[in-house]
Motif scaffolding. Sequence first.
Motif, PDB file in Angstrom:
ATOM      1  N   VAL A 207       0.738  -1.082   0.057  1.00 54.59           N
ATOM      2  CA  VAL A 207       0.179  -0.215  -0.420  1.00 54.59           C
ATOM      3  C   VAL A 207       1.398   0.761   0.238  1.00 54.59           C
ATOM      4  O   VAL A 207       1.486   1.286   0.642  1.00 54.59           O
ATOM      5  CB  VAL A 207      -0.900   0.003   1.275  1.00 54.59           C
ATOM      6  N   ILE A 208       0.765   1.856  -1.257  1.00 51.49           N
ATOM      7  CA  ILE A 208       1.373   3.116  -0.689  1.00 51.49           C
ATOM      8  C   ILE A 208       0.242   4.303  -0.446  1.00 51.49           C
ATOM      9  O   ILE A 208      -0.019   4.523  -1.458  1.00 51.49           O
ATOM     10  CB  ILE A 208       2.134   3.552  -2.486  1.00 51.49           C
ATOM     11  N   ARG A 209       0.601   5.249  -0.261  1.00 51.80           N
ATOM     12  CA  ARG A 209      -0.289   6.218   0.777  1.00 51.80           C
ATOM     13  C   ARG A 209       0.738   8.024   0.727  1.00 51.80           C
ATOM     14  O   ARG A 209       1.683   7.659   0.613  1.00 51.80           O
ATOM     15  CB  ARG A 209      -0.460   6.142   2.161  1.00 51.80           C
ATOM     16  N   ALA A 210      -0.460   8.994   0.222  1.00 48.82           N
ATOM     17  CA  ALA A 210       0.771  10.057   0.730  1.00 48.82           C
ATOM     18  C   ALA A 210      -0.056  10.983   1.619  1.00 48.82           C
ATOM     19  O   ALA A 210      -1.312  10.743   2.153  1.00 48.82           O
ATOM     20  CB  ALA A 210      -0.279  10.774  -0.561  1.00 48.82           C
ATOM     21  N   VAL A 211       1.072  11.702   2.411  1.00 47.62           N
ATOM     22  CA  VAL A 211       0.703  11.983   3.489  1.00 47.62           C
ATOM     23  C   VAL A 211       1.524  13.620   3.381  1.00 47.62           C
ATOM     24  O   VAL A 211       2.554  13.711   2.731  1.00 47.62           O
ATOM     25  CB  VAL A 211       1.947  10.854   4.736  1.00 47.62           C
ATOM     26  N   LYS A 212       0.798  14.464   3.786  1.00 51.99           N
ATOM     27  CA  LYS A 212       1.010  16.037   3.880  1.00 51.99           C
ATOM     28  C   LYS A 212       1.958  15.810   4.924  1.00 51.99           C
ATOM     29  O   LYS A 212       1.000  16.020   5.957  1.00 51.99           O
ATOM     30  CB  LYS A 212      -0.012  16.603   3.441  1.00 51.99           C
ATOM     31  N   SER A 213       2.761  16.422   5.070  1.00 51.52           N
ATOM     32  CA  SER A 213       4.248  17.531   6.206  1.00 51.52           C
ATOM     33  C   SER A 213       3.268  18.814   6.841  1.00 51.52           C
ATOM     34  O   SER A 213       3.141  19.100   5.340  1.00 51.52           O
ATOM     35  CB  SER A 213       5.022  17.258   5.392  1.00 51.52           C
ATOM     36  N   PRO A 214       2.703  18.478   7.837  1.00 48.94           N
ATOM     37  CA  PRO A 214       2.076  19.644   8.208  1.00 48.94           C
ATOM     38  C   PRO A 214       3.474  21.251   8.658  1.00 48.94           C
ATOM     39  O   PRO A 214       2.598  22.164   8.216  1.00 48.94           O
ATOM     40  CB  PRO A 214       2.172  19.343   9.725  1.00 48.94           C
ATOM     41  N   LYS A 215       4.489  20.670   8.509  1.00 50.44           N
ATOM     42  CA  LYS A 215       5.336  21.733   8.745  1.00 50.44           C
ATOM     43  C   LYS A 215       5.869  22.891   7.615  1.00 50.44           C
ATOM     44  O   LYS A 215       5.489  24.172   6.895  1.00 50.44           O
ATOM     45  CB  LYS A 215       6.564  21.028   9.309  1.00 50.44           C
ATOM     46  N   THR A 216       5.914  21.799   6.100  1.00 46.90           N
ATOM     47  CA  THR A 216       6.069  22.584   4.786  1.00 46.90           C
ATOM     48  C   THR A 216       4.749  22.209   4.383  1.00 46.90           C
ATOM     49  O   THR A 216       4.596  22.643   2.617  1.00 46.90           O
ATOM     50  CB  THR A 216       7.447  21.565   4.790  1.00 46.90           C
ATOM     51  N   GLY A 217       3.684  21.532   3.836  1.00 48.01           N
ATOM     52  CA  GLY A 217       2.695  21.629   3.207  1.00 48.01           C
ATOM     53  C   GLY A 217       3.451  20.081   1.907  1.00 48.01           C
ATOM     54  O   GLY A 217       1.963  20.393   0.817  1.00 48.01           O
ATOM     55  N   ALA A 218       4.600  19.740   1.926  1.00 45.98           N
ATOM     56  CA  ALA A 218       4.533  18.733   0.782  1.00 45.98           C
ATOM     57  C   ALA A 218       4.169  17.778   1.698  1.00 45.98           C
ATOM     58  O   ALA A 218       3.783  16.923   2.392  1.00 45.98           O
ATOM     59  CB  ALA A 218       6.342  19.259   0.280  1.00 45.98           C
ATOM     60  N   TYR A 219       3.956  16.569   0.588  1.00 43.64           N
ATOM     61  CA  TYR A 219       3.482  15.606  -0.149  1.00 43.64           C
ATOM     62  C   TYR A 219       4.775  14.822   0.019  1.00 43.64           C
ATOM     63  O   TYR A 219       5.622  14.613  -1.316  1.00 43.64           O
ATOM     64  CB  TYR A 219       2.759  15.375  -0.774  1.00 43.64           C
ATOM     65  N   THR A 220       4.773  13.745   0.899  1.00 39.29           N
ATOM     66  CA  THR A 220       5.670  12.390   0.691  1.00 39.29           C
ATOM     67  C   THR A 220       5.208  11.351   0.574  1.00 39.29           C
ATOM     68  O   THR A 220       3.551  10.940   0.951  1.00 39.29           O
ATOM     69  CB  THR A 220       6.171  11.714   2.199  1.00 39.29           C
ATOM     70  N   PHE A 221       5.472  10.136   0.404  1.00 41.13           N
ATOM     71  CA  PHE A 221       4.713   8.877   0.231  1.00 41.13           C
ATOM     72  C   PHE A 221       5.103   8.009   1.037  1.00 41.13           C
ATOM     73  O   PHE A 221       6.317   7.984   1.149  1.00 41.13           O
ATOM     74  CB  PHE A 221       5.248   8.248  -1.864  1.00 41.13           C
TER      75      PHE A 221
END
Length: 53
Positions: free
Chosen positions: A20-34
């Motif tokens: 399972v690959i999920r996109a997670v938004k960083s609360p600090k920068t707003g960038a998405y990581t997987f």
Amino acid sequence: MAKKVVATLKVAGGKDWAKVIRAVKSPKTGAYTFREEMVPVDKVQEFIASGTK
């Protein structure tokens, strides 16, 4: 990374798992990581609905 998944599927119980690959938004920068995780097939919908680990 792919070699680990292929090696897992060669084991007798390897087909009982899903990647399972999920996109997670960083609360600090707003960038998405997987995030990639191996989850039992029968728990995939529950895992996706949970939103967190």
